[in-house]
Design an enzyme around this catalytic site. Structure first.
Site, PDB file in Angstrom:
ATOM      1  N   ASP A 142       0.826  -1.212   0.000  1.00 57.86           N
ATOM      2  CA  ASP A 142       0.000   0.000   0.000  1.00 57.86           C
ATOM      3  C   ASP A 142       0.862   1.265   0.000  1.00 57.86           C
ATOM      4  O   ASP A 142       2.101   1.200  -0.014  1.00 57.86           O
ATOM      5  CB  ASP A 142      -0.926  -0.063   1.226  1.00 57.86           C
ATOM      6  CG  ASP A 142      -2.295   0.545   0.971  1.00 57.86           C
ATOM      7  OD1 ASP A 142      -2.424   1.372   0.058  1.00 57.86           O
ATOM      8  OD2 ASP A 142      -3.230   0.185   1.714  1.00 57.86           O
ATOM      9  N   GLU A 186      -0.582   1.632  -5.299  1.00 54.51           N
ATOM     10  CA  GLU A 186      -0.353   3.080  -5.130  1.00 54.51           C
ATOM     11  C   GLU A 186      -1.489   3.889  -5.758  1.00 54.51           C
ATOM     12  O   GLU A 186      -1.346   5.074  -6.022  1.00 54.51           O
ATOM     13  CB  GLU A 186       1.054   3.502  -5.583  1.00 54.51           C
ATOM     14  CG  GLU A 186       1.437   3.223  -7.024  1.00 54.51           C
ATOM     15  CD  GLU A 186       0.898   4.264  -7.997  1.00 54.51           C
ATOM     16  OE1 GLU A 186      -0.235   4.048  -8.477  1.00 54.51           O
ATOM     17  OE2 GLU A 186       1.606   5.243  -8.299  1.00 54.51           O
ATOM     18  N   TRP A 187      -2.633   3.222  -5.924  1.00 59.47           N
ATOM     19  CA  TRP A 187      -3.914   3.839  -6.316  1.00 59.47           C
ATOM     20  C   TRP A 187      -3.869   4.518  -7.683  1.00 59.47           C
ATOM     21  O   TRP A 187      -4.675   5.429  -7.951  1.00 59.47           O
ATOM     22  CB  TRP A 187      -4.381   4.849  -5.249  1.00 59.47           C
ATOM     23  CG  TRP A 187      -4.191   4.422  -3.839  1.00 59.47           C
ATOM     24  CD1 TRP A 187      -4.628   3.248  -3.288  1.00 59.47           C
ATOM     25  CD2 TRP A 187      -3.524   5.142  -2.783  1.00 59.47           C
ATOM     26  NE1 TRP A 187      -4.274   3.195  -1.954  1.00 59.47           N
ATOM     27  CE2 TRP A 187      -3.597   4.350  -1.620  1.00 59.47           C
ATOM     28  CE3 TRP A 187      -2.882   6.379  -2.713  1.00 59.47           C
ATOM     29  CZ2 TRP A 187      -3.056   4.756  -0.398  1.00 59.47           C
ATOM     30  CZ3 TRP A 187      -2.338   6.785  -1.502  1.00 59.47           C
ATOM     31  CH2 TRP A 187      -2.432   5.980  -0.368  1.00 59.47           C
ATOM     32  N   GLU A 200       0.697   7.605  -9.676  1.00 59.49           N
ATOM     33  CA  GLU A 200       1.803   8.031 -10.551  1.00 59.49           C
ATOM     34  C   GLU A 200       1.771   7.295 -11.894  1.00 59.49           C
ATOM     35  O   GLU A 200       2.814   7.005 -12.481  1.00 59.49           O
ATOM     36  CB  GLU A 200       3.155   7.807  -9.852  1.00 59.49           C
ATOM     37  CG  GLU A 200       3.388   8.785  -8.709  1.00 59.49           C
ATOM     38  CD  GLU A 200       4.643   8.476  -7.898  1.00 59.49           C
ATOM     39  OE1 GLU A 200       5.628   7.963  -8.458  1.00 59.49           O
ATOM     40  OE2 GLU A 200       4.616   8.733  -6.686  1.00 59.49           O
ATOM     41  N   ASP A 236      -9.931   3.390  -3.895  1.00 56.52           N
ATOM     42  CA  ASP A 236     -10.638   2.208  -3.380  1.00 56.52           C
ATOM     43  C   ASP A 236     -12.039   2.047  -3.965  1.00 56.52           C
ATOM     44  O   ASP A 236     -12.798   3.002  -4.069  1.00 56.52           O
ATOM     45  CB  ASP A 236     -10.767   2.303  -1.859  1.00 56.52           C
ATOM     46  CG  ASP A 236      -9.440   2.073  -1.177  1.00 56.52           C
ATOM     47  OD1 ASP A 236      -8.400   2.037  -1.873  1.00 56.52           O
ATOM     48  OD2 ASP A 236      -9.438   1.936   0.055  1.00 56.52           O
TER      49      ASP A 236
HETATM   50  C1  GAL Z   1      -6.087   1.286   1.063  1.00 52.20           C
HETATM   51  C2  GAL Z   1      -6.149   0.202   0.004  1.00 52.20           C
HETATM   52  C3  GAL Z   1      -7.243  -0.756   0.396  1.00 52.20           C
HETATM   53  C4  GAL Z   1      -6.921  -1.350   1.745  1.00 52.20           C
HETATM   54  C5  GAL Z   1      -6.733  -0.245   2.775  1.00 52.20           C
HETATM   55  C6  GAL Z   1      -6.237  -0.794   4.103  1.00 52.20           C
HETATM   56  O1  GAL Z   1      -5.085   2.197   0.752  1.00 52.20           O
HETATM   57  O2  GAL Z   1      -6.402   0.793  -1.235  1.00 52.20           O
HETATM   58  O3  GAL Z   1      -7.399  -1.764  -0.576  1.00 52.20           O
HETATM   59  O4  GAL Z   1      -5.756  -2.133   1.642  1.00 52.20           O
HETATM   60  O5  GAL Z   1      -5.798   0.710   2.324  1.00 52.20           O
HETATM   61  O6  GAL Z   1      -6.083   0.203   5.040  1.00 52.20           O
END
Ligand code: GAL
Length: 399
Positions: free
Chosen positions: A165, A199-200, A203, A221
């Site tokens: 993450d 890393e969502w 980048e 998410d």
């Molecule tokens: C987010 C991630 C989620 C989950 C969460 C846990 O950043 O995108 O899938 O892992 O953290 O805190």
């Protein structure tokens, strides 16, 4: 030397055979590809992850029961093999030697024992950390600055998958932080650990992460809602051309079975994720899921599209007032097609051969993957009347 090399460099002409030859489904690509060469992720990973349903409310008994259920429901035989812990499995602080410590109140037997149990069921075990100083829950440490030590710890526990993450990242770029863990995993003594970068999409990882991990999140998410699921599907679609064997786009885990969408919405969610070659990581409580959920997750024909050897991400090829056609080539000159009604009322959705880059005279057999029935000698177009938010998924095989 081999064990030390981070990646493997090759110049490839990806010449996926496709009878259609037009632009949208034409997979002839000539590009320089640097692949993360750890032996994992030849096909998108399939399994289960604790986050979407349980968040931080996890413990070893629940995980063992989940592994049992994945086997007893038949999901394991269908290819769901990873049992993955997400956030909150460790104590807030490292021990005096700097090691991560399993949270004693939740995992009293330790993580190695849990991984052993999962392995004893014929499954693989995944864990979670963060490329920052703490994870997003702030309840456990991240691996920034401890990459080698943590990778060795995970390897010693028999970990097969690491989700990594992006919280508390000290404003260091992902491009700098993620390769450190990538290299640490390759040198951990357990080279084949699947590396799932989270890393969502911040980048543009599709552009650079092929040499770093086996998949990369392309979005924030997912939530268990139609709006969220559709927005994420579209955002992930933009990166379709960058995905392929050993380097997949990841639009986040499945919400199927968590209760926030209708059955038809979940069917659409699952169909589009499968077509888009997304990781199929179940995010519900498989111990208590209902038969509809199990049926959605157990469709062998849809799974076969996701796991197809060609590994080309299907994409949105037409959209008119919420009536959409998504499609992509499969091995053996087949084509996967999803007709999807995203509008708010019943409507007919049609894919014309020209949409699919099929020659006008082409005749196909159309296998309906949810009805499990075949229409033979279909020509020119395929269409279906669909309720709002419903879809049909087909595999077209040229006769
Ligand atoms: C987010 C991630 C989620 C989950 C969460 C846990 O950043 O995108 O899938 O892992 O953290 O805190």
């Amino acid at each position: 030397m081999e064990g030390l090399s981070l990646c493997f460099f090759m110049f490839v002409v990806l010449n996926a055979s496709c009878s259609c030859g037009g632009r949208l489904l034409d997979t002839n690509r000539e590009e320089e590809i640097i692949l993360f060469e750890n032996g994992a992720g030849q096909a998108p990973p399939m399994g289960w992850n604790s986050w979407n349903h349980f968040q931080c409310d996890i413990n070893e008994e629940m995980v063992r029961e989940t592994a049992d259920a994945v086997v007893s429901t038949g999901l394991a035989d269908l290819g769901y093999q990873y049992i993955n812990l997400d956030d909150c499995w460790a104590e807030l602080h490292r021990d005096s030697e700097g090691n991560m410590v399993p949270k004693a109140s939740k995992f009293p037997s330790g993580i190695k024992a849990l991984a052993d149990y999962v392995h004893s069921k014929g499954l693989k075990f995944g864990i979670y950390s963060d490329a920052g100083t703490q994870t997003c829950s702030k309840q456990m440490p991240g691996s920034l600055g401890h990459e080698e030590q943590d990778a060795k710890t995970f390897a010693s526990w028999g970990v097969d998958f690491l989700k990594y993450d992006n919280c508390e990242n000290s404003n260091i770029t992902a491009k700098e932080r993620y390769p450190k863990m990538s290299e640490a995993l390759l040198n951990s003594g357990r080279r084949q650990i699947y590396f799932s970068m989270c890393e969502w999409g911040s980048e543009g990882p599709a552009l650079w992460a092929k040499s770093v991990g086996n998949s990369w999140r392309t979005t924030g998410d997912i939530e268990d809602k139609w709006e969220s699921m559709t927005t994420i599907a579209d955002a992930n679609d933009k990166w379709a051309s960058y995905a392929g064997p050993r380097g997949w786009n990841d639009p986040d885990m499945l919400e199927v079975g968590n209760g926030g969408m209708t059955t038809e919405e979940y069917r659409s969610h699952y169909s589009i994720w499968a077509l888009a070659k997304a990781p199929l990581l179940i995010g519900c409580d498989v111990r208590t899921m209902d038969s509809t959920t199990l049926e959605l997750l157990s469709n062998k024909e849809v799974i076969a599209v996701n796991q197809d050897n060609l590994g080309v991400q299907g994409r949105k090829i037409k959209s008119e007032a919420g009536l959409e056609v998504w499609a992509g080539p499969l091995s053996n000159n087949k084509i996967a097609v999803v007709l999807w009604n995203r509008s708010s009322s019943k409507a007919t959705v049609t894919a014309y051969w020209s949409d699919l880059s099929l020659e006008p005279q082409k005749v196909v057999d159309a296998r309906d993957l949810w009805q499990h029935s075949t229409q033979t000698s279909v020509s020119g177009q395929i269409s279906a009347e669909l309720d709002s938010h419903a879809c049909k998924m087909y595999v077209l095989t040229p006769s």
